[in-house]
Design a protein around this motif. Structure first.
Motif, PDB file in Angstrom:
ATOM      1  N   LYS A  57     -32.697  16.153  41.966  1.00 47.95           N
ATOM      2  CA  LYS A  57     -33.657  15.997  40.874  1.00 47.95           C
ATOM      3  C   LYS A  57     -33.914  14.508  40.678  1.00 47.95           C
ATOM      4  O   LYS A  57     -32.989  13.709  40.648  1.00 47.95           O
ATOM      5  N   LEU A  58     -35.205  14.172  40.537  1.00 40.57           N
ATOM      6  CA  LEU A  58     -35.624  12.769  40.507  1.00 40.57           C
ATOM      7  C   LEU A  58     -36.511  12.514  39.298  1.00 40.57           C
ATOM      8  O   LEU A  58     -37.454  13.266  39.050  1.00 40.57           O
ATOM      9  N   ILE A  59     -36.186  11.457  38.567  1.00 37.47           N
ATOM     10  CA  ILE A  59     -37.048  10.969  37.484  1.00 37.47           C
ATOM     11  C   ILE A  59     -37.537   9.588  37.890  1.00 37.47           C
ATOM     12  O   ILE A  59     -36.728   8.703  38.193  1.00 37.47           O
ATOM     13  N   ILE A  60     -38.852   9.416  37.909  1.00 38.03           N
ATOM     14  CA  ILE A  60     -39.463   8.119  38.207  1.00 38.03           C
ATOM     15  C   ILE A  60     -40.099   7.603  36.923  1.00 38.03           C
ATOM     16  O   ILE A  60     -40.867   8.321  36.276  1.00 38.03           O
ATOM     17  N   VAL A  61     -39.784   6.363  36.561  1.00 39.11           N
ATOM     18  CA  VAL A  61     -40.380   5.731  35.380  1.00 39.11           C
ATOM     19  C   VAL A  61     -41.244   4.579  35.868  1.00 39.11           C
ATOM     20  O   VAL A  61     -40.806   3.755  36.673  1.00 39.11           O
ATOM     21  N   ASP A  62     -42.490   4.525  35.352  1.00 38.53           N
ATOM     22  CA  ASP A  62     -43.469   3.579  35.883  1.00 38.53           C
ATOM     23  C   ASP A  62     -44.514   3.284  34.809  1.00 38.53           C
ATOM     24  O   ASP A  62     -44.586   3.965  33.790  1.00 38.53           O
ATOM     25  N   ALA A  63     -45.347   2.291  35.056  1.00 41.85           N
ATOM     26  CA  ALA A  63     -46.578   2.108  34.281  1.00 41.85           C
ATOM     27  C   ALA A  63     -47.589   3.077  34.886  1.00 41.85           C
ATOM     28  O   ALA A  63     -47.684   3.189  36.108  1.00 41.85           O
ATOM     29  N   ILE A  64     -48.307   3.789  34.037  1.00 42.05           N
ATOM     30  CA  ILE A  64     -49.167   4.876  34.526  1.00 42.05           C
ATOM     31  C   ILE A  64     -50.615   4.630  34.130  1.00 42.05           C
ATOM     32  O   ILE A  64     -50.935   4.522  32.951  1.00 42.05           O
ATOM     33  N   ASN A  65     -51.471   4.569  35.144  1.00 41.73           N
ATOM     34  CA  ASN A  65     -52.886   4.372  34.919  1.00 41.73           C
ATOM     35  C   ASN A  65     -53.549   5.746  34.786  1.00 41.73           C
ATOM     36  O   ASN A  65     -54.071   6.294  35.738  1.00 41.73           O
ATOM     37  N   ALA A  66     -53.499   6.297  33.588  1.00 42.36           N
ATOM     38  CA  ALA A  66     -54.090   7.606  33.318  1.00 42.36           C
ATOM     39  C   ALA A  66     -55.054   7.473  32.152  1.00 42.36           C
ATOM     40  O   ALA A  66     -55.022   6.488  31.412  1.00 42.36           O
ATOM     41  N   LYS A  67     -55.915   8.464  32.004  1.00 40.77           N
ATOM     42  CA  LYS A  67     -56.827   8.443  30.863  1.00 40.77           C
ATOM     43  C   LYS A  67     -56.010   8.579  29.593  1.00 40.77           C
ATOM     44  O   LYS A  67     -55.132   9.429  29.502  1.00 40.77           O
ATOM     45  N   GLY A  68     -56.306   7.736  28.635  1.00 41.11           N
ATOM     46  CA  GLY A  68     -55.570   7.752  27.384  1.00 41.11           C
ATOM     47  C   GLY A  68     -55.573   6.377  26.755  1.00 41.11           C
ATOM     48  O   GLY A  68     -56.196   5.439  27.258  1.00 41.11           O
ATOM     49  N   GLU A  69     -54.844   6.270  25.674  1.00 40.39           N
ATOM     50  CA  GLU A  69     -54.763   5.016  24.931  1.00 40.39           C
ATOM     51  C   GLU A  69     -53.681   4.112  25.515  1.00 40.39           C
ATOM     52  O   GLU A  69     -52.681   4.591  26.046  1.00 40.39           O
ATOM     53  N   ILE A  70     -53.862   2.814  25.380  1.00 42.83           N
ATOM     54  CA  ILE A  70     -52.831   1.857  25.777  1.00 42.83           C
ATOM     55  C   ILE A  70     -51.555   2.188  25.009  1.00 42.83           C
ATOM     56  O   ILE A  70     -51.581   2.433  23.810  1.00 42.83           O
ATOM     57  N   GLY A  71     -50.455   2.245  25.737  1.00 44.16           N
ATOM     58  CA  GLY A  71     -49.164   2.559  25.133  1.00 44.16           C
ATOM     59  C   GLY A  71     -48.865   4.044  25.060  1.00 44.16           C
ATOM     60  O   GLY A  71     -47.764   4.438  24.691  1.00 44.16           O
ATOM     61  N   GLU A  72     -49.838   4.884  25.430  1.00 46.37           N
ATOM     62  CA  GLU A  72     -49.602   6.331  25.416  1.00 46.37           C
ATOM     63  C   GLU A  72     -48.587   6.688  26.491  1.00 46.37           C
ATOM     64  O   GLU A  72     -48.626   6.155  27.602  1.00 46.37           O
ATOM     65  N   PHE A  73     -47.670   7.593  26.145  1.00 44.49           N
ATOM     66  CA  PHE A  73     -46.614   8.000  27.071  1.00 44.49           C
ATOM     67  C   PHE A  73     -47.013   9.278  27.792  1.00 44.49           C
ATOM     68  O   PHE A  73     -47.516  10.211  27.177  1.00 44.49           O
ATOM     69  N   PHE A  74     -46.790   9.297  29.095  1.00 41.95           N
ATOM     70  CA  PHE A  74     -47.152  10.449  29.918  1.00 41.95           C
ATOM     71  C   PHE A  74     -45.928  10.981  30.649  1.00 41.95           C
ATOM     72  O   PHE A  74     -45.048  10.214  31.049  1.00 41.95           O
ATOM     73  N   THR A  75     -45.899  12.285  30.839  1.00 40.57           N
ATOM     74  CA  THR A  75     -44.878  12.928  31.657  1.00 40.57           C
ATOM     75  C   THR A  75     -45.577  13.921  32.569  1.00 40.57           C
ATOM     76  O   THR A  75     -46.327  14.776  32.100  1.00 40.57           O
ATOM     77  N   PHE A  76     -45.342  13.782  33.869  1.00 40.14           N
ATOM     78  CA  PHE A  76     -45.911  14.691  34.859  1.00 40.14           C
ATOM     79  C   PHE A  76     -44.760  15.363  35.595  1.00 40.14           C
ATOM     80  O   PHE A  76     -43.816  14.703  36.026  1.00 40.14           O
ATOM     81  N   ILE A  77     -44.872  16.681  35.758  1.00 36.79           N
ATOM     82  CA  ILE A  77     -43.831  17.465  36.413  1.00 36.79           C
ATOM     83  C   ILE A  77     -44.466  18.296  37.528  1.00 36.79           C
ATOM     84  O   ILE A  77     -45.552  18.857  37.350  1.00 36.79           O
ATOM     85  N   TYR A 139     -38.428   4.004  23.565  1.00 37.40           N
ATOM     86  CA  TYR A 139     -39.015   5.338  23.588  1.00 37.40           C
ATOM     87  C   TYR A 139     -38.928   5.918  25.000  1.00 37.40           C
ATOM     88  O   TYR A 139     -38.621   7.099  25.188  1.00 37.40           O
ATOM     89  N   GLY A 140     -39.174   5.078  25.996  1.00 43.74           N
ATOM     90  CA  GLY A 140     -39.061   5.515  27.389  1.00 43.74           C
ATOM     91  C   GLY A 140     -37.641   5.950  27.721  1.00 43.74           C
ATOM     92  O   GLY A 140     -37.429   6.978  28.370  1.00 43.74           O
ATOM     93  N   VAL A 141     -36.660   5.191  27.257  1.00 42.05           N
ATOM     94  CA  VAL A 141     -35.254   5.564  27.456  1.00 42.05           C
ATOM     95  C   VAL A 141     -34.990   6.925  26.814  1.00 42.05           C
ATOM     96  O   VAL A 141     -34.366   7.804  27.422  1.00 42.05           O
ATOM     97  N   GLU A 142     -35.475   7.125  25.610  1.00 41.71           N
ATOM     98  CA  GLU A 142     -35.274   8.389  24.894  1.00 41.71           C
ATOM     99  C   GLU A 142     -35.908   9.557  25.649  1.00 41.71           C
ATOM    100  O   GLU A 142     -35.321  10.637  25.753  1.00 41.71           O
ATOM    101  N   LYS A 143     -37.098   9.355  26.203  1.00 43.00           N
ATOM    102  CA  LYS A 143     -37.765  10.420  26.957  1.00 43.00           C
ATOM    103  C   LYS A 143     -36.980  10.763  28.232  1.00 43.00           C
ATOM    104  O   LYS A 143     -36.879  11.936  28.592  1.00 43.00           O
ATOM    105  N   VAL A 144     -36.437   9.765  28.904  1.00 41.58           N
ATOM    106  CA  VAL A 144     -35.612  10.027  30.086  1.00 41.58           C
ATOM    107  C   VAL A 144     -34.367  10.809  29.671  1.00 41.58           C
ATOM    108  O   VAL A 144     -33.986  11.788  30.328  1.00 41.58           O
ATOM    109  N   LEU A 145     -33.735  10.400  28.575  1.00 43.95           N
ATOM    110  CA  LEU A 145     -32.543  11.109  28.091  1.00 43.95           C
ATOM    111  C   LEU A 145     -32.870  12.556  27.729  1.00 43.95           C
ATOM    112  O   LEU A 145     -32.065  13.461  27.991  1.00 43.95           O
ATOM    113  N   GLN A 146     -34.046  12.796  27.165  1.00 47.48           N
ATOM    114  CA  GLN A 146     -34.454  14.169  26.845  1.00 47.48           C
ATOM    115  C   GLN A 146     -34.595  15.007  28.118  1.00 47.48           C
ATOM    116  O   GLN A 146     -34.175  16.169  28.146  1.00 47.48           O
ATOM    117  N   GLN A 147     -35.170  14.427  29.164  1.00 51.07           N
ATOM    118  CA  GLN A 147     -35.294  15.160  30.423  1.00 51.07           C
ATOM    119  C   GLN A 147     -33.916  15.422  31.019  1.00 51.07           C
ATOM    120  O   GLN A 147     -33.642  16.519  31.507  1.00 51.07           O
TER     121      GLN A 147
END
Length: 157
Positions: A57-77, A139-147
């Motif tokens: 199982k792999l979690i990749i954390v990165d800056a993501i160029n997706a549609k949305g607001e600056i600072g918006e957090f995304f998770t793709f599975i 917040y990113g650390v918290e999201k990784v911990l949740q996963q």
């Protein structure tokens, strides 16, 4: 027991592009069970293959160029990750996409991959992240911990 890898990618001299690396650096200060490895992948691509082989199982954390607001957090599975790579943010994403494709041809392909991160404000030469993105590191650390919690992994106290 599944081998889990936390991989931070990005370029820390390109301001907000370093988000994933900064999240992982913070997580490296935490203690996890022996089946969890934490890697700062920087801007490497295929060079990471030997470090990821055998990962379940792999979690990749990165800056993501997706549609949305600056600072918006995304998770793709799973299949959602394909959408992530249709909006490449930087050159390391090309190598990362090739790496993930190569991992499907190993003796033991990764069972589950999660890509998460924030939409950056600025990706330009500079070592300081913008305040809005730097404020998202915890917040990113918290999201990784949740996963990880979904996979029954918690930090060791």
């Amino acid at each position: 027991m599944d081998k889990i890898t936390l991989l931070g990618v990005g370029n820390t001299i390109m301001q907000d592009d370093g988000f994933g690396v900064h999240v992982i650096e913070k997580m490296q200060k935490m203690k996890f069970p022996d089946n969890v490895q934490i890697l700062d992948g920087g801007t490497l691509g295929m060079e990471l293959l030997p470090y990821l082989e055998g990962t379940d199982k792999l979690i990749i954390v990165d800056a993501i160029n997706a549609k949305g607001e600056i600072g918006e957090f995304f998770t793709f599975i799973g299949d959602e990750i394909t959408r992530y790579f249709t909006n490449k943010l930087s050159i390391h994403d090309v190598g990362l996409n090739d790496l993930l494709a190569a991992l499907t041809f190993t003796d033991k392909p990764i069972k589950e991959t999660v890509v998460m991160g924030v939409k950056p404000a600025v990706v330009a030469l500079g070592v300081d992240m913008t305040e809005v993105i730097a404020d998202k590191i915890d917040y990113g650390v918290e999201k990784v911990l949740q996963q990880l919690n979904k996979w029954d992994i918690v930090p060791i106290k």
